[in-house]
Write a protein that holds these residues in place. Structure first.
Motif, PDB file in Angstrom:
ATOM      1  N   ALA A  97       0.851  -1.190   0.000  1.00  0.00           N
ATOM      2  CA  ALA A  97       0.000   0.000   0.000  1.00  0.00           C
ATOM      3  C   ALA A  97       0.884   1.237   0.000  1.00  0.00           C
ATOM      4  CB  ALA A  97      -0.926   0.023   1.212  1.00  0.00           C
ATOM      5  N   MET A  98       0.441   2.256  -0.718  1.00  0.00           N
ATOM      6  CA  MET A  98       1.148   3.532  -0.785  1.00  0.00           C
ATOM      7  C   MET A  98       0.182   4.644  -0.415  1.00  0.00           C
ATOM      8  SD  MET A  98       3.793   5.521  -1.770  1.00  0.00           S
ATOM      9  CE  MET A  98       4.862   4.733  -2.984  1.00  0.00           C
ATOM     10  N   LEU A  99       0.617   5.563   0.443  1.00  0.00           N
ATOM     11  CA  LEU A  99      -0.184   6.741   0.773  1.00  0.00           C
ATOM     12  C   LEU A  99       0.656   7.982   0.513  1.00  0.00           C
ATOM     13  CD1 LEU A  99      -2.921   7.717   2.148  1.00  0.00           C
ATOM     14  CD2 LEU A  99      -1.473   8.147   4.141  1.00  0.00           C
ATOM     15  N   ARG A 100       0.135   8.878  -0.303  1.00  0.00           N
ATOM     16  CA  ARG A 100       0.751  10.196  -0.533  1.00  0.00           C
ATOM     17  C   ARG A 100      -0.153  11.216   0.149  1.00  0.00           C
ATOM     18  NH1 ARG A 100       4.828   9.268  -3.998  1.00  0.00           N
ATOM     19  NH2 ARG A 100       4.634   7.475  -5.417  1.00  0.00           N
ATOM     20  N   PHE A 101       0.339  11.784   1.227  1.00  0.00           N
ATOM     21  CA  PHE A 101      -0.468  12.640   2.091  1.00  0.00           C
ATOM     22  C   PHE A 101      -0.362  14.101   1.660  1.00  0.00           C
ATOM     23  CE2 PHE A 101      -0.754  15.012   6.245  1.00  0.00           C
ATOM     24  CZ  PHE A 101      -2.114  14.852   6.408  1.00  0.00           C
ATOM     25  N   VAL A 102      -1.517  14.730   1.444  1.00  0.00           N
ATOM     26  CA  VAL A 102      -1.558  16.129   1.004  1.00  0.00           C
ATOM     27  C   VAL A 102      -1.826  17.058   2.174  1.00  0.00           C
ATOM     28  CG1 VAL A 102      -2.704  17.785  -0.525  1.00  0.00           C
ATOM     29  CG2 VAL A 102      -2.311  15.430  -1.296  1.00  0.00           C
ATOM     30  N   GLN A 103      -2.910  16.785   2.917  1.00  0.00           N
ATOM     31  CA  GLN A 103      -3.280  17.663   4.023  1.00  0.00           C
ATOM     32  C   GLN A 103      -4.333  16.976   4.888  1.00  0.00           C
ATOM     33  OE1 GLN A 103      -5.336  21.199   2.614  1.00  0.00           O
ATOM     34  NE2 GLN A 103      -6.315  20.048   0.960  1.00  0.00           N
ATOM     35  N   PRO A 104      -4.444  17.379   6.154  1.00  0.00           N
ATOM     36  CA  PRO A 104      -5.507  16.863   7.011  1.00  0.00           C
ATOM     37  C   PRO A 104      -6.780  17.684   6.839  1.00  0.00           C
ATOM     38  CG  PRO A 104      -4.107  18.309   8.289  1.00  0.00           C
ATOM     39  CD  PRO A 104      -3.541  18.281   6.880  1.00  0.00           C
ATOM     40  N   CYS A 105      -7.838  17.284   7.523  1.00  0.00           N
ATOM     41  CA  CYS A 105      -9.055  18.092   7.589  1.00  0.00           C
ATOM     42  C   CYS A 105      -9.743  17.827   8.921  1.00  0.00           C
ATOM     43  CB  CYS A 105      -9.989  17.807   6.416  1.00  0.00           C
ATOM     44  SG  CYS A 105     -10.850  16.226   6.485  1.00  0.00           S
ATOM     45  N   GLU A 106     -10.786  18.571   9.198  1.00  0.00           N
ATOM     46  CA  GLU A 106     -11.526  18.391  10.439  1.00  0.00           C
ATOM     47  C   GLU A 106     -12.184  17.009  10.476  1.00  0.00           C
ATOM     48  OE1 GLU A 106     -11.638  20.545  13.046  1.00  0.00           O
ATOM     49  OE2 GLU A 106     -10.104  21.618  11.887  1.00  0.00           O
ATOM     50  N   PRO A 107     -12.401  16.457  11.669  1.00  0.00           N
ATOM     51  CA  PRO A 107     -13.080  15.156  11.753  1.00  0.00           C
ATOM     52  C   PRO A 107     -14.416  15.183  11.008  1.00  0.00           C
ATOM     53  CG  PRO A 107     -12.191  15.781  13.899  1.00  0.00           C
ATOM     54  CD  PRO A 107     -12.014  16.976  12.998  1.00  0.00           C
ATOM     55  N   GLY A 108     -14.704  14.106  10.316  1.00  0.00           N
ATOM     56  CA  GLY A 108     -15.952  14.025   9.563  1.00  0.00           C
ATOM     57  C   GLY A 108     -15.825  13.055   8.411  1.00  0.00           C
ATOM     58  N   TRP A 109     -16.711  13.212   7.432  1.00  0.00           N
ATOM     59  CA  TRP A 109     -16.766  12.302   6.297  1.00  0.00           C
ATOM     60  C   TRP A 109     -15.593  12.517   5.349  1.00  0.00           C
ATOM     61  CZ3 TRP A 109     -20.011   8.334   6.236  1.00  0.00           C
ATOM     62  CH2 TRP A 109     -21.214   8.414   6.955  1.00  0.00           C
ATOM     63  N   VAL A 110     -15.100  11.407   4.795  1.00  0.00           N
ATOM     64  CA  VAL A 110     -14.080  11.425   3.741  1.00  0.00           C
ATOM     65  C   VAL A 110     -14.610  10.619   2.562  1.00  0.00           C
ATOM     66  CG1 VAL A 110     -11.750  10.706   3.081  1.00  0.00           C
ATOM     67  CG2 VAL A 110     -12.161  11.649   5.372  1.00  0.00           C
ATOM     68  N   LEU A 111     -14.480  11.173   1.361  1.00  0.00           N
ATOM     69  CA  LEU A 111     -14.875  10.460   0.150  1.00  0.00           C
ATOM     70  C   LEU A 111     -13.641   9.817  -0.469  1.00  0.00           C
ATOM     71  CD1 LEU A 111     -17.200   9.870  -1.927  1.00  0.00           C
ATOM     72  CD2 LEU A 111     -16.236  11.770  -3.257  1.00  0.00           C
ATOM     73  N   SER A 112     -13.668   8.499  -0.624  1.00  0.00           N
ATOM     74  CA  SER A 112     -12.580   7.761  -1.275  1.00  0.00           C
ATOM     75  C   SER A 112     -13.058   7.295  -2.642  1.00  0.00           C
ATOM     76  CB  SER A 112     -12.163   6.565  -0.415  1.00  0.00           C
ATOM     77  OG  SER A 112     -11.676   6.997   0.846  1.00  0.00           O
ATOM     78  N   VAL A 113     -12.369   7.746  -3.678  1.00  0.00           N
ATOM     79  CA  VAL A 113     -12.736   7.407  -5.056  1.00  0.00           C
ATOM     80  C   VAL A 113     -11.692   6.430  -5.581  1.00  0.00           C
ATOM     81  CG1 VAL A 113     -13.250   8.290  -7.351  1.00  0.00           C
ATOM     82  CG2 VAL A 113     -13.741   9.699  -5.325  1.00  0.00           C
ATOM     83  N   THR A 114     -12.081   5.167  -5.694  1.00  0.00           N
ATOM     84  CA  THR A 114     -11.162   4.108  -6.087  1.00  0.00           C
ATOM     85  C   THR A 114     -11.299   3.807  -7.565  1.00  0.00           C
ATOM     86  OG1 THR A 114     -11.274   3.121  -3.880  1.00  0.00           O
ATOM     87  CG2 THR A 114     -10.466   1.722  -5.646  1.00  0.00           C
ATOM     88  N   ASP A 115     -10.150   3.682  -8.242  1.00  0.00           N
ATOM     89  CA  ASP A 115     -10.096   3.425  -9.673  1.00  0.00           C
ATOM     90  C   ASP A 115      -9.235   2.185  -9.892  1.00  0.00           C
ATOM     91  OD1 ASP A 115      -9.875   3.422 -12.406  1.00  0.00           O
ATOM     92  OD2 ASP A 115      -8.957   5.410 -12.571  1.00  0.00           O
ATOM     93  N   PHE A 116      -9.887   1.043 -10.196  1.00  0.00           N
ATOM     94  CA  PHE A 116      -9.137  -0.173 -10.480  1.00  0.00           C
ATOM     95  C   PHE A 116      -8.516  -0.058 -11.869  1.00  0.00           C
ATOM     96  CE2 PHE A 116     -10.431  -1.615  -6.659  1.00  0.00           C
ATOM     97  CZ  PHE A 116     -10.543  -2.988  -6.462  1.00  0.00           C
ATOM     98  N   GLY A 117      -7.210  -0.324 -11.959  1.00  0.00           N
ATOM     99  CA  GLY A 117      -6.534  -0.225 -13.245  1.00  0.00           C
ATOM    100  C   GLY A 117      -6.578  -1.515 -14.040  1.00  0.00           C
ATOM    101  N   ALA A 118      -6.303  -2.652 -13.362  1.00  0.00           N
ATOM    102  CA  ALA A 118      -6.240  -3.922 -14.087  1.00  0.00           C
ATOM    103  C   ALA A 118      -6.228  -5.094 -13.129  1.00  0.00           C
ATOM    104  CB  ALA A 118      -4.980  -3.966 -14.963  1.00  0.00           C
ATOM    105  N   TYR A 119      -6.745  -6.211 -13.623  1.00  0.00           N
ATOM    106  CA  TYR A 119      -6.486  -7.527 -13.070  1.00  0.00           C
ATOM    107  C   TYR A 119      -5.467  -8.183 -14.003  1.00  0.00           C
ATOM    108  CZ  TYR A 119     -10.801  -7.385 -10.210  1.00  0.00           C
ATOM    109  OH  TYR A 119     -11.770  -7.070  -9.299  1.00  0.00           O
ATOM    110  N   SER A 120      -4.370  -8.678 -13.454  1.00  0.00           N
ATOM    111  CA  SER A 120      -3.358  -9.300 -14.297  1.00  0.00           C
ATOM    112  C   SER A 120      -2.559 -10.304 -13.487  1.00  0.00           C
ATOM    113  CB  SER A 120      -2.412  -8.234 -14.879  1.00  0.00           C
ATOM    114  OG  SER A 120      -1.398  -8.810 -15.662  1.00  0.00           O
ATOM    115  N   ARG A 121      -2.442 -11.519 -13.989  1.00  0.00           N
ATOM    116  CA  ARG A 121      -1.651 -12.590 -13.371  1.00  0.00           C
ATOM    117  C   ARG A 121      -2.068 -12.843 -11.926  1.00  0.00           C
ATOM    118  NH1 ARG A 121       4.054 -10.307 -14.207  1.00  0.00           N
ATOM    119  NH2 ARG A 121       2.852  -8.368 -14.099  1.00  0.00           N
TER     120      ARG A 121
END
Length: 266
Positions: A206-230
């Motif tokens: 897993a890799m995380l590139r951290f930009v900035q924090p925010c106040e406690p609350g909801w976070v939207l995670s938008v996941t984009d699968f690139g490929a299934y391979s091997r």
């Protein structure tokens, strides 16, 4: 349902430079009752916590490899050290062990070059708000009091044909949305597509590139699968505050569930 009021990824300093201990609380685990294991995102969060404590610097990015199982583990021994860097950014390496057995290995950069002006190029997609999104149970097996009891989870958008999913998550205890919390929620990557869920699936890294924090609350995670391979899935995600600001970028590779092979006649 049991919600932990204590950050369950916080490390305890041990004697000696760069040495820490993570006591494993039920909230840090997933898996069926009787066979819990430490969620990979929690391990990454603990490694981030250790490196931030040791360096006294904020995270820029961290990458972790998941090396061996953590079923029934009671504590993780964590060590970290600076291995490079300059005046503004420090490069670190960290590892976690159980009774001398390596379970996780990480690399990271911490610090900041100041003064600097922030520019955010990524835009949050137009999806339903949390209170307009579908509330759905996780597909991960988990015992009562485990990690999934620690958050609310709602589906904002899903397109399985394109490998896309947008989910809202929120800490039920109101934990800060910082690098560690984003590391935890980013590890729900494999659950973002039906083909990656199921027995036998597991994260490789897993890799995380951290930009900035925010106040406690909801976070939207938008996941984009690139490929299934091997037999492995590759993809990435962007994480936004409810107000639409980019918080982090993550990526992951994971082993897909085993596909039953058709029996052949002799």
């Amino acid at each position: 349902m049991t919600t932990s009021k204590v950050p369950f990824w916080r490390c305890v300093p041990k004697e000696g430079a760069g040495r820490f201990l993570l006591p494993i609380m039920p909230a840090a685990t997933v898996g069926p009752e009787g066979a819990p294991h430490v969620m990979g995102g929690v391990a990454l969060a603990a490694l981030i916590d250790a490196m931030e404590l040791e360096s006294e610097l904020p995270l820029q990015y961290a990458h972790v490899q998941f090396l061996s199982p953590t079923q029934h583990v009671e504590e993780l021994e964590i060590s970290c050290e600076q291995c490079g860097g300059g005046r503004a950014i420090a490069q670190y390496a960290a590892s976690a062990h159980v009774n001398g057995r390596p379970t996780h290995r990480a690399s990271a950069a911490l610090g900041a070059r100041e003064p600097s002006e922030q520019t955010l190029f990524a835009e949050m997609p137009d999806v339903p708000a949390p209170d307009e999104s579908e509330e759905r149970a996780h597909t991960y097996p988990v015992a009562p009091g485990g990690l999934l009891d620690q958050m609310d989870y709602r589906i904002a958008a899903e397109d399985n044909a394109r490998g896309l999913q947008a989910i809202w998550t929120r800490s039920r205890a109101g934990f800060a949305v910082d690098a560690a919390w984003l590391a935890i929620i980013s590890d729900f990557f494999l659950g973002a597509h039906p083909g990656a869920r199921g027995p036998g699936s597991s994260s490789l890294d897993a890799m995380l590139r951290f930009v900035q924090p925010c106040e406690p609350g909801w976070v939207l995670s938008v996941t984009d699968f690139g490929a299934y391979s091997r037999g492995v899935v590759h993809g990435s995600a962007r994480h936004f505050s409810e107000g639409g600001r980019l918080l982090a970028i993550s990526s992951q590779s994971g082993v897909l569930p085993r596909t039953p092979q058709a029996s052949s006649e002799a």
